[in-house]
Design a protein around this motif. Structure first.
Motif, mmCIF file in Angstrom:
data_model
loop_
_atom_site.group_PDB
_atom_site.id
_atom_site.type_symbol
_atom_site.label_atom_id
_atom_site.label_comp_id
_atom_site.label_asym_id
_atom_site.label_seq_id
_atom_site.Cartn_x
_atom_site.Cartn_y
_atom_site.Cartn_z
ATOM 1 N N PRO A 78 0.811 -1.215 0.000
ATOM 2 C CA PRO A 78 0.000 0.000 0.000
ATOM 3 C C PRO A 78 0.850 1.273 0.000
ATOM 4 N N ALA A 79 2.009 1.237 0.650
ATOM 5 C CA ALA A 79 2.874 2.418 0.696
ATOM 6 C C ALA A 79 3.371 2.790 -0.701
ATOM 7 N N THR A 80 3.687 1.801 -1.526
ATOM 8 C CA THR A 80 4.150 2.054 -2.895
ATOM 9 C C THR A 80 3.051 2.701 -3.722
ATOM 10 N N VAL A 81 1.835 2.140 -3.603
ATOM 11 C CA VAL A 81 0.710 2.659 -4.382
ATOM 12 C C VAL A 81 0.327 4.049 -3.878
ATOM 13 N N GLU A 82 0.345 4.253 -2.572
ATOM 14 C CA GLU A 82 0.020 5.570 -2.018
ATOM 15 C C GLU A 82 1.031 6.618 -2.482
ATOM 16 N N ALA A 83 2.302 6.250 -2.519
ATOM 17 C CA ALA A 83 3.335 7.189 -2.983
ATOM 18 C C ALA A 83 3.082 7.582 -4.437
ATOM 19 N N LEU A 84 2.655 6.616 -5.250
ATOM 20 C CA LEU A 84 2.343 6.915 -6.649
ATOM 21 C C LEU A 84 1.170 7.881 -6.750
ATOM 22 N N VAL A 85 0.140 7.667 -5.931
ATOM 23 C CA VAL A 85 -1.009 8.581 -5.923
ATOM 24 C C VAL A 85 -0.544 9.985 -5.554
ATOM 25 N N ARG A 86 0.251 10.086 -4.514
ATOM 26 C CA ARG A 86 0.704 11.404 -4.052
ATOM 27 C C ARG A 86 1.557 12.112 -5.123
ATOM 28 N N GLN A 87 2.299 11.354 -5.913
ATOM 29 C CA GLN A 87 3.082 11.950 -7.004
ATOM 30 C C GLN A 87 2.178 12.506 -8.101
ATOM 31 N N HIS A 88 0.958 11.994 -8.205
ATOM 32 C CA HIS A 88 0.053 12.396 -9.286
ATOM 33 C C HIS A 88 -1.005 13.408 -8.856
ATOM 34 N N ILE A 89 -0.872 13.947 -7.669
ATOM 35 C CA ILE A 89 -1.812 14.988 -7.239
ATOM 36 C C ILE A 89 -1.446 16.285 -7.949
ATOM 37 N N GLU A 90 -2.411 16.817 -8.679
ATOM 38 C CA GLU A 90 -2.235 18.093 -9.377
ATOM 39 C C GLU A 90 -2.795 19.187 -8.480
ATOM 40 N N GLY A 91 -2.065 20.266 -8.335
ATOM 41 C CA GLY A 91 -2.511 21.375 -7.488
ATOM 42 C C GLY A 91 -3.550 22.241 -8.169
ATOM 43 N N VAL A 131 -7.167 10.243 -13.341
ATOM 44 C CA VAL A 131 -7.271 8.790 -13.183
ATOM 45 C C VAL A 131 -6.542 8.051 -14.298
ATOM 46 N N LEU A 132 -6.673 8.494 -15.536
ATOM 47 C CA LEU A 132 -5.993 7.807 -16.641
ATOM 48 C C LEU A 132 -4.484 7.873 -16.476
ATOM 49 N N ARG A 133 -3.953 9.060 -16.191
ATOM 50 C CA ARG A 133 -2.496 9.188 -16.027
ATOM 51 C C ARG A 133 -1.997 8.360 -14.837
ATOM 52 N N LEU A 134 -2.778 8.310 -13.766
ATOM 53 C CA LEU A 134 -2.404 7.497 -12.602
ATOM 54 C C LEU A 134 -2.371 6.013 -12.975
ATOM 55 N N ASN A 135 -3.386 5.548 -13.702
ATOM 56 C CA ASN A 135 -3.437 4.132 -14.075
ATOM 57 C C ASN A 135 -2.331 3.763 -15.059
ATOM 58 N N VAL A 136 -1.957 4.684 -15.946
ATOM 59 C CA VAL A 136 -0.840 4.433 -16.855
ATOM 60 C C VAL A 136 0.449 4.299 -16.044
ATOM 61 N N ALA A 137 0.641 5.186 -15.073
ATOM 62 C CA ALA A 137 1.840 5.105 -14.220
ATOM 63 C C ALA A 137 1.818 3.831 -13.384
ATOM 64 N N LEU A 138 0.651 3.414 -12.960
ATOM 65 C CA LEU A 138 0.505 2.188 -12.179
ATOM 66 C C LEU A 138 0.944 0.975 -12.995
ATOM 67 N N ASP A 139 0.566 0.948 -14.275
ATOM 68 C CA ASP A 139 0.999 -0.151 -15.152
ATOM 69 C C ASP A 139 2.509 -0.135 -15.361
ATOM 70 N N GLY A 140 3.138 1.019 -15.172
ATOM 71 C CA GLY A 140 4.579 1.129 -15.348
ATOM 72 C C GLY A 140 5.398 0.691 -14.137
ATOM 73 N N LEU A 141 4.712 0.448 -13.004
ATOM 74 C CA LEU A 141 5.437 -0.003 -11.807
ATOM 75 C C LEU A 141 5.936 -1.434 -12.006
ATOM 76 N N PRO A 142 7.125 -1.725 -11.490
ATOM 77 C CA PRO A 142 7.582 -3.110 -11.572
ATOM 78 C C PRO A 142 6.715 -4.004 -10.691
ATOM 79 N N PRO A 143 6.478 -5.255 -11.123
ATOM 80 C CA PRO A 143 5.670 -6.155 -10.300
ATOM 81 C C PRO A 143 6.336 -6.395 -8.950
ATOM 82 N N SER A 144 5.525 -6.780 -7.983
ATOM 83 C CA SER A 144 6.024 -7.030 -6.637
ATOM 84 C C SER A 144 7.083 -8.122 -6.679
#
Length: 195
Positions: free
Chosen positions: A154-167, A180-193
């Motif tokens: 969860p910490a990895t995924v939460e960090a990714l969300v926080r990186q994608h917060i637009e002000g 949401v689309l940009r977040l999900n694209v970045a999520l697919d780019g994460l290395p598997p566990s």
């Protein structure tokens, strides 16, 4: 009569050239020069393949992805040709019923938050029905489900969300949000566990 038609036809031709040709060419040229990504639809590509636009929401139903706001465009969600809100007011029983069902579904799919308040933008549609963003709270609400479905911490995924917060726009307009689309694209780019 010809003396009346000639000036009218001349003005029609002149204004057609100015407003129908010159002005659109000028605006298009300025937009393509200064804002090429936005002028071409803010398209998102992955490995050269078009996956969508960051300006229009998409239906993400797989639990491995973050979900966006519900879409009021029917019968197909996020249909730009049917852009509209639900037109259901806060005292409408139909809205209460739909929201109650959505809350139940979200709590069932996100057992880590079984008793926590559900962010309002996960259960109500936007005015257009096409909103590509959710609030940071709505994205963070989904972190345990997405992390569990992907086998990530969860910490990895939460960090990714926080990186994608637009002000806020220019620091003052709107609210912080997550595309949401940009977040999900970045999520697919994460290395598997474990990789």
């Amino acid at each position: 009569m010809l003396s009346l038609i000639r000036p009218a036809a001349t003005l029609l031709l002149l204004f057609t050239l100015i407003t129908g040709v010159a002005y659109p060419l000028l605006v298009t040229g300025v937009a393509q020069t200064l804002f090429p990504e936005q002028a071409n639809g803010s398209l998102v590509r992955v490995d050269g393949h078009l996956v969508g636009s960051s300006l229009v929401g998409q239906a993400f139903e797989d639990p491995r992805y973050f979900a966006g706001r519900p879409s009021a465009t029917g019968p197909h969600p996020y249909n730009g040709a049917a852009s509209t809100g639900s037109n259901l007011g806060p005292s409408n029983p139909a809205l209460h019923e739909v929201v109650g069902e959505r809350v139940g579904t979200l709590r069932e799919g996100n057992p880590a938050h079984a008793s926590a308040p559900v962010p309002v933008d996960l259960v109500t549609a936007s005015a257009s029905g096409l909103d590509p963003h959710v609030s940071p709270a709505a994205a963070l609400f989904q972190v345990p489900r997405v992390a569990r479905a992907r086998g990530l911490s969860p910490a990895t995924v939460e960090a990714l969300v926080r990186q994608h917060i637009e002000g806020r726009v220019w620091g003052v307009l709107g609210e912080p949000r997550v595309n949401v689309l940009r977040l999900n694209v970045a999520l697919d780019g994460l290395p598997p566990s474990g990789a």
